[in-house]
Design an enzyme around this catalytic site. Structure first.
Site, PDB file in Angstrom:
ATOM      1  CG  ASP A 148      -2.264   0.756   0.921  1.00 39.90           C
ATOM      2  OD1 ASP A 148      -2.464   1.350   0.062  1.00 39.90           O
ATOM      3  OD2 ASP A 148      -3.235   0.307   1.721  1.00 39.90           O
ATOM      4  CG  ASP A 203      -9.582   2.037  -0.798  1.00 44.01           C
ATOM      5  OD1 ASP A 203      -8.328   2.158  -1.354  1.00 44.01           O
ATOM      6  OD2 ASP A 203      -9.266   2.297   0.560  1.00 44.01           O
TER       7      ASP A 203
HETATM    8  C1  GLA Z   1      -5.986   1.462   1.630  1.00 47.52           C
HETATM    9  C2  GLA Z   1      -5.996   0.458   0.370  1.00 47.52           C
HETATM   10  C3  GLA Z   1      -7.198  -0.708   0.836  1.00 47.52           C
HETATM   11  C4  GLA Z   1      -6.994  -1.042   2.005  1.00 47.52           C
HETATM   12  C5  GLA Z   1      -6.703  -0.282   3.285  1.00 47.52           C
HETATM   13  C6  GLA Z   1      -5.918  -1.069   4.391  1.00 47.52           C
HETATM   14  O1  GLA Z   1      -7.052   2.380   1.543  1.00 47.52           O
HETATM   15  O2  GLA Z   1      -6.254   1.085  -0.717  1.00 47.52           O
HETATM   16  O3  GLA Z   1      -7.412  -1.509  -0.095  1.00 47.52           O
HETATM   17  O4  GLA Z   1      -5.856  -2.051   1.925  1.00 47.52           O
HETATM   18  O5  GLA Z   1      -5.551   0.606   2.853  1.00 47.52           O
HETATM   19  O6  GLA Z   1      -5.852  -0.046   5.356  1.00 47.52           O
END
Ligand code: GLA
Length: 400
Positions: A148, A203
């Site tokens: 990430d 997301d």
């Molecule tokens: C980010 C990523 C998500 C998830 C969260 C976890 O937002 O894009 O897919 O992995 O972090 O904290």
């Protein structure tokens, strides 16, 4: 003589080492990830129950192989040697035991970390520990790493992801490397040899269209993501995929919306990473996630991300060239009312200029099969007439 054998042995092992990584994700990875439903509420029990269900629900047979734990699997601190430590309450037997259980079911196992100093949920990030963490992942025998992009102020994305990628290669275990920097630094331009998939957007959320705002950040509806991902098709192919994020199928949208979401992910050759609680999924959710016809379109070996052929009055037509001269065509109604369609195949030559493929029904007659009903549906010699319900799709497979 001995020297020659030694040189040959080194050469062969370097070669097979490179091959181990080169054959990862030749079709888009399929699996399950904990984040969309469980966030950091994960545990050994959840992994074991999910692995069992992946087998008994038919998910494994349909191709879902990777079981990936997202953020929240670690303790808040590294140990005194700097090693990552699994949360002892959530994973009392450690991570190798969890990986062993997943492997014993014929599945593969994945974990999550972050290129920054901390993960998005505040656990220890990998910055400065890339090679050490890679050795940890190889030692507990994971097969997939999602990486990430939180807490990365001042860090160069290409440099950070390349360092982690090298760490994984040196650790020697073939691990799919999933870049998750939300498309901020255009990974499609530099990550083909860094990892096997890269997120192209922020997301996802369980809404069909639009954006949902949560204080300082926002999440995208399914159609918003489609619009962001569509233009990147030329960068995708075997071993390096655009990732429009994990699935929200079974997470609260209508059944037709789930079917549409899944269909378009397959048309876009997206990684299919389920994000629902598969221990409790409905029959309808199961039958969407395990539909072999639509999954075959996603997993087609040609590995071409489909394109939007037309877009008019909320009705879109998507096409995806497949191996052996076959095609998938998806009529998508993004609007709130049903749409009558009348489509003359012979007057619509669908040319994929990027991948040099052409669907020309005026020179070739294609047999049509309805992908979701699994029934024959005539040929391209006759214009198509159909009604598409709101937020629904008609997906057809055309073959000679
Ligand atoms: C980010 C990523 C998500 C998830 C969260 C976890 O937002 O894009 O897919 O992995 O972090 O904290």
């Amino acid at each position: 003589m001995k020297k020659i054998f030694f040189i040959l042995a080194v050469f062969c092992s370097i070669n097979s080492f490179a091959q181990k990584f080169d054959t990862l994700a030749l079709t888009p990875p399929m699996g399950w990830n904990s984040w969309n439903t469980f966030q950091t509420n994960i545990s050994e029990k959840l992994v074991m129950e999910t692995a069992d269900m992946m087998v008994s629900s038919g998910m494994k047979d349909a191709g879902y192989i990777y079981l990936v734990l997202d953020d929240g699997w670690m303790a808040m601190e590294r140990d005194d040697k700097g090693n990552l430590v699994p949360d002892p309450k959530k994973f009392p037997h450690g991570m190798k035991a969890v990986a062993d259980y997943v492997h014993s079911k014929g599945l593969k196992f994945g974990l999550y970390n972050c290129a920054g100093t901390k993960t998005c949920a505040g656990y220890p990030g990998t910055r400065g520990y890339e090679y050490q963490d890679a050795r940890f992942y190889a030692s507990v025998e994971i097969d997939y790493l999602k990486f990430d992009w939180c807490n990365t102020d001042g860090i160069n994305a290409k440099e950070a992801y390349t360092t982690m990628s090298k760490g994984l290669k040196v650790a020697g275990r073939p691990i799919i490397f999933s870049l998750c920097e939300w498309g901020n630094n255009k990974p499609w331009e530099w990550a083909t040899n860094v990892g096997q998939l890269w997120r192209t957007t922020g997301d996802i959320n369980n809404i069909f269209d639009g954006i949902k705002t949560y204080g300082t950040w926002h999440a995208n509806g399914v159609m918003t993501i489609v619009d962001l991902n569509a233009g990147l098709r030329k960068y995708a192919g075997p071993g390096h995929w655009n990732d429009p994020d994990m699935l929200e199928v079974g997470n609260g949208m209508k059944e037709s919306e789930d079917r549409t979401h899944f269909s378009i992910w397959c048309m876009m050759a997206a990684p299919l990473i389920a994000g629902n609680d598969i221990r409790k999924m409905s029959k309808e959710t199961n039958s969407i996630l395990t539909n072999k016809n639509i999954i075959a379109i996603d997993q087609d070996e040609l590995g071409v991300q489909g394109f939007r052929y037309s877009d008019k009055d909320s009705l879109q037509i998507w096409c995806k060239p497949l191996r052996n001269g076959e095609w998938a065509v998806c009529f998508l109604n993004r609007g709130a009312t049903a749409q009558n369609i009348s489509f003359d195949w012979k007057n619509n030559v669908m040319a994929d200029t990027a991948f040099k493929e052409m669907l020309n029904a005026s020179s070739t007659t294609y047999k049509i099969r309805n992908v979701w009903t699994d029934k024959p549906s005539g040929t391209t010699d006759v214009p198509l007439k159909s009604v598409i319900e709101p937020h629904d799709v008609l997906v057809l497979k055309l073959g000679k």
